[in-house]
Design a protein around this motif. Structure first.
Motif, short mmCIF file in Angstrom:
data_model
loop_
_atom_site.label_atom_id
_atom_site.label_comp_id
_atom_site.label_asym_id
_atom_site.label_seq_id
_atom_site.Cartn_x
_atom_site.Cartn_y
_atom_site.Cartn_z
N ILE A 86 0.85 -1.31 0.09
CA ILE A 86 0.16 0.28 -0.58
C ILE A 86 0.92 1.44 0.59
O ILE A 86 0.58 2.41 -0.48
CB ILE A 86 -1.12 0.08 0.72
CG1 ILE A 86 -1.77 1.50 1.66
CG2 ILE A 86 -0.64 -0.60 2.39
CD1 ILE A 86 -2.86 1.47 0.22
N GLY A 133 -0.34 -3.55 4.71
CA GLY A 133 -0.77 -3.56 5.99
C GLY A 133 -0.89 -4.83 6.61
O GLY A 133 -0.87 -5.77 6.61
N TRP A 148 6.05 2.14 10.08
CA TRP A 148 5.63 2.36 8.64
C TRP A 148 4.26 1.13 9.14
O TRP A 148 3.51 1.18 7.20
CB TRP A 148 6.89 1.82 7.84
CG TRP A 148 6.81 2.35 6.86
CD1 TRP A 148 6.33 3.16 6.39
CD2 TRP A 148 7.23 1.86 5.64
NE1 TRP A 148 6.80 3.75 4.93
CE2 TRP A 148 6.75 2.31 4.19
CE3 TRP A 148 8.07 0.55 5.21
CZ2 TRP A 148 7.33 1.85 3.27
CZ3 TRP A 148 8.34 0.14 4.28
CH2 TRP A 148 7.87 1.21 2.58
N SER A 149 4.39 -0.02 9.70
CA SER A 149 3.66 -0.59 9.33
C SER A 149 1.93 -0.94 9.36
O SER A 149 0.97 -1.40 8.86
CB SER A 149 3.87 -2.44 9.17
OG SER A 149 3.64 -2.47 11.16
N ASP A 172 0.86 2.01 9.70
CA ASP A 172 0.97 3.08 9.10
C ASP A 172 0.50 2.89 7.77
O ASP A 172 -0.72 3.51 7.57
CB ASP A 172 2.48 4.35 8.69
CG ASP A 172 2.15 4.68 7.52
OD1 ASP A 172 0.85 5.97 7.33
OD2 ASP A 172 2.54 5.16 6.63
N ALA A 173 0.59 1.63 7.02
CA ALA A 173 0.24 0.83 6.52
C ALA A 173 -1.64 0.38 6.35
O ALA A 173 -2.09 0.25 5.71
CB ALA A 173 1.32 -0.05 5.28
N ALA A 174 -1.12 -0.24 7.97
CA ALA A 174 -2.85 -0.69 8.50
C ALA A 174 -3.30 0.49 8.62
O ALA A 174 -4.74 0.13 8.00
CB ALA A 174 -2.48 -1.68 9.53
N VAL A 211 5.88 -1.71 2.21
CA VAL A 211 4.90 -1.94 3.18
C VAL A 211 3.39 -2.34 3.20
O VAL A 211 2.45 -1.30 1.92
CB VAL A 211 5.41 -1.71 4.42
CG1 VAL A 211 4.72 0.12 4.28
CG2 VAL A 211 4.57 -2.46 6.44
#
Lengths: 518, 261
Positions: free
Chosen positions: A423, A518, B65-66, B68-70, A516
């Motif tokens: 994403i 999610g 960062w992960s 944030d992505a979620a 990355v």
């Protein structure tokens, strides 16, 4: 000697880009000079394909001197002259030039001008030459104008279009001004094809031994019409002035424009907005009458100190919605500096497109209509700038960075193949350190990135992406093996390794972080 | 002549009418509600889903960062479900572009459904969002900002209810370790999303993502925290398998939670 001088001088542009004539050029735009004449030291001809062979359509003066003439086969011409420059004829480009010259003539010399045939212009000079100092002066002026453009021309001024047409092409003089009522005498010695006769009429005239126009004068009209056709008699009468021949003039495109001169200078935002809404109402009425919608509008404010303020708005789609346009200008009123006051404002639409009436729902069709985004896009673009609004579309590339490209905010772009993709992605991949991985086909067991070490508990891959050798030779053998990994703490990353771990030249087996999940 | 049967004291007709008017007014101010389609969340949310004309805030559980992505995917999934009708678009406003559009498409927000707006700073971005919300022609507006004070959220909320467009405000971390949801806000709901380890598969590979979804605050309801599976290609969340099984076994748990809300 020239060769010894500076070599870094800017060369004159040989192929100057001329503005495309899209049917609505701005008024007062003068014609740009054409490309410099291509002929120079070498004879040049233009050829066009007709049937199975190339035929010479035009020859430069040098080539004419060497005995080449239009109508000759190109192979013949090449055989006669060895160092010959041969180019393809471009009749559409010639026609475009003639159209532009006709438009120029309408704007500058006479209200009635038209393109005549494939190589000429008709100008109706009735009542206009005194503005240029008489017919002879005007003809000289015309000749010098086209010479500046890089053309040669012949001008004939006569009482009828037919006579002028014939004398300009067959008269043999660069400038010929025929006195009133002398058309018959002037045409007498010219060949019959000067009369624009149909090919069949010319053929039958040749059979009867008629060569000159003077041969037609004594003939009785009835038999003449029977043998050469009615058209021939009409052409003769038109050239001699017995029948009228109207010129269908070129009508230039007038840019939609509205102007208001103010009694008192204005300086407040409210007053300016009022004038803008009046101007927009005028412009919209004009546009509606002509079936146009505007894509760009320029507002010119003249201040009392003779300065000008220009405000421009653009729209994503052709529109003539007055409310929308006023709103677009309202966003920009703060960019106008009224100074001591504005005394005149003008609104013009330099870029317009045809916009017909729109079908609104009849009430019978079910379902709501999809909302129109164009007004919103214009409004947001007015706030943030043209480039701030965009959509992303798929490009045909497997390299992740190259698979996306920007497109317009009203486009309907297509998507991407459904491979797992992150994403968020780093603009540049970042190198990993301390990677422990089984080669060649396993995701890493552990790695460190940005000062933290991660232990990988699960991984998918590899997804192999080859370099695009057609772009650069460095990517000829390059390979990236992408892995989707999950760390012990729940992070899901997209990593890649350069090289397939079998061939050395595919990459150096270094690992990178790229995105990355999610 | 018998005595009238006993009845509890009832409110008068005027009182009932006034109450009905109040309810109607409140319901009219709300837009259409978008349910998550996940039983526990919809039960626990006061409105039974996300208000289609309100401001909702999301933030990552940590600055990593992960997370944030979620959070981005969570917002993208909601936006995709708001923009599920054909030929409607969501606006994604941001200042620094690091989204990867194919990833958004895999959360249901295809390239024909999302219009991007890149602002120079947060103030310009919020102004853009306000215009977009008032216009009402978009299905959803998503904005990534670092700073938005209470006034800004109030303006966004007003614009959202005026235009009938939902607004998702993604607050990104400004300072490491300080949750952006500590700022005051008038949002209808405020969410905090973090990424968790997924359920190990029986074969090698990465399973469906798992998030911790925490509702920090909602209007007229209690906060809650759940563990959910990441959104699929239509933007729908799901309950983890273990929880699903348990919910079937003890069916009355949902009801109890619903009453508590």
């Amino acid at each position: 000697m020239r060769e010894l001088g500076r070599r870094s001088e800017a060369a004159a542009p040989v192929f100057r880009l001329s503005r495309a004539d899209d049917g609505c050029p701005s008024p007062g735009a003068s014609i740009a000079p054409p490309p410099l004449p291509l002929w120079g030291a070498r004879p040049t001809i233009l050829v066009a394909r007709t049937g199975q062979r190339d035929v010479v359509t035009a020859a430069c003066p040098l080539a004419l001197d060497l005995g080449l003439a239009p109508g000759m086969a190109a192979a013949h011409a090449r055989a006669l002259v060895t160092d010959l420059d041969v180019y393809e004829a471009a009749p559409e480009a010639d026609r475009a030039w003639l159209d532009r010259l006709a438009l120029h003539a309408v704007r500058h010399w006479t209200p009635t001008a038209a393109v005549s045939g494939s190589d000429g212009l008709w100008l109706d000079l009735t009542g206009t030459t005194h503005l240029f100092g008489g017919e002879a002066r005007f003809a000289a002026r015309l000749l010098s104008f086209v010479r500046r453009l890089g053309f040669t021309a012949c001008v004939a001024i006569a009482g009828t279009p037919g006579a002028a047409h014939a004398l300009a092409r067959f008269g043999g003089a660069a400038t010929l001004v025929l006195p009133e009522g002398r058309e018959g005498e002037a045409l007498a010695g010219l060949p019959l094809r000067a009369l624009r006769l149909a090919p069949e009429a010319l053929a039958s005239a040749a059979r009867f031994g008629i060569e000159r126009i003077a041969d037609l004068y004594p003939m009785p009209r009835g038999p003449l019409a029977r043998r050469l056709g009615r058209g021939a008699v009409e052409r003769l009468d038109q050239a001699r002035g017995f029948l009228p021949e109207p010129i269908v003039p070129v009508v230039p495109f007038e840019m939609p424009c509205a102007e208001r001169r103010l009694l008192e200078p204005i300086a407040t935002a409210e007053a300016i907005e009022q004038v803008i809404s009046d101007l927009v109402a005028d412009l919209v009425a004009d546009l509606r009458e002509r079936g146009l919608g505007l894509r760009a509008a320029v507002l010119r404010c003249e201040r009392v100190d003779a300065r000008e303020q220009l405000v421009t708005v653009g729209t994503a789609r052709a529109t003539r919605d007055a409310k929308h346009l006023v709103r677009l200008f309202r966003l920009r009123i703060d960019r106008i500096e009224p100074g001591l006051g504005i005394e005149a404002m003008a609104l013009a639409a330099p870029q317009v497109e045809p916009l017909g009436a729109e079908v609104i729902g009849t009430g019978f069709d079910s379902g709501p209509r999809a909302p129109d985004l164009a007004p919103l896009v214009d409004q947001l673009a007015g706030r943030a700038g043209e480039g701030a609004l965009f959509r992303l579309e798929g490009r045909e590339s497997d390299v992740p960075e190259r698979a996306i490209g920007r497109t317009g905010p009203l486009a309907q772009p297509s998507g991407w193949p459904a491979w797992p993709r992150p994403i968020r992605m780093l603009a540049r991949p970042e190198a990993l350190s301390g990677v422990v991985a089984l080669l060649p086909d396993h995701p890493p067991r552990r790695f460190a990135w940005r000062g933290r070490s991660y232990r990988v508990v699960a991984g998918d891959g590899p997804e192999r992406i080859h370099g695009e050798w057609w772009r650069t030779t460095r990517e000829m053998w390059a390979v990236r093996d992408y892995f989707r990994v999950e760390a012990e703490t729940g992070e899901r990353f997209w990593l890649f390794r350069r090289g397939d771990a079998i061939e050395d030249r595919t990459g150096d087996l270094s690992w990178y972080m790229h995105g990355v999940f999610g | 002549m018998t005595a009238p049967p006993f009845s509890p004291p009832r409110p008068s007709a005027e009182e009932l009418q006034a109450l009905r008017e109040t309810v109607a007014r409140v319901a009219a101010a709300r837009g259409p509600v978008l349910p998550f389609g996940v039983g526990p969340i919809d039960h626990l949310l006061n409105a039974g889903g996300l208000d289609g004309a309100g401001l909702h805030e999301v933030a990552a559980a940590s600055a990593s960062w992960s997370d944030d992505a979620a959070t981005t995917l969570f917002a993208a999934g909601i936006a995709a479900r708001f923009a599920a009708a054909p030929e409607v678009s969501a606006l994604w406003a941001l200042t620094r572009f690091d989204l990867y559009a194919p990833g958004l498409e895999q959360a249901g927000l295809g390239p024909e459904r999302v219009l991007y707006a890149q602002g120079k700073n947060d103030r310009e971005l919020l102004a853009l969002c306000e215009d977009a919300l008032r216009d009402g022609s978009l299905a959803c507006v998503v904005a990534e900002v670092k700073a938005a004070d209470q006034t800004a959220t109030r303006r966004l909320q007003l614009a959202a209810s005026e235009g009938g467009t939902p607004m998702l405000l993604y607050r990104r971390y400004r300072r490491y370790g300080q949750c952006p949801l500590t700022d005051l806000s008038l949002a209808c709901t405020r969410w905090r999303i973090g990424s968790l380890a997924s359920t190990p598969l029986s074969m090698p590979g990465v399973g469906r993502g798992r998030w911790s979804v925490e509702l920090v605050r909602q209007r007229g309801g209690p906060p809650f925290s759940l563990e959910l599976e990441a959104c699929d290609d239509q933007g729908r969340l799901a309950l983890p398998a273990a929880t699903r099984d348990r919910a079937v076994a003890t069916g009355s748990a949902d009801l109890a939670l619903g009453h508590a809300a």
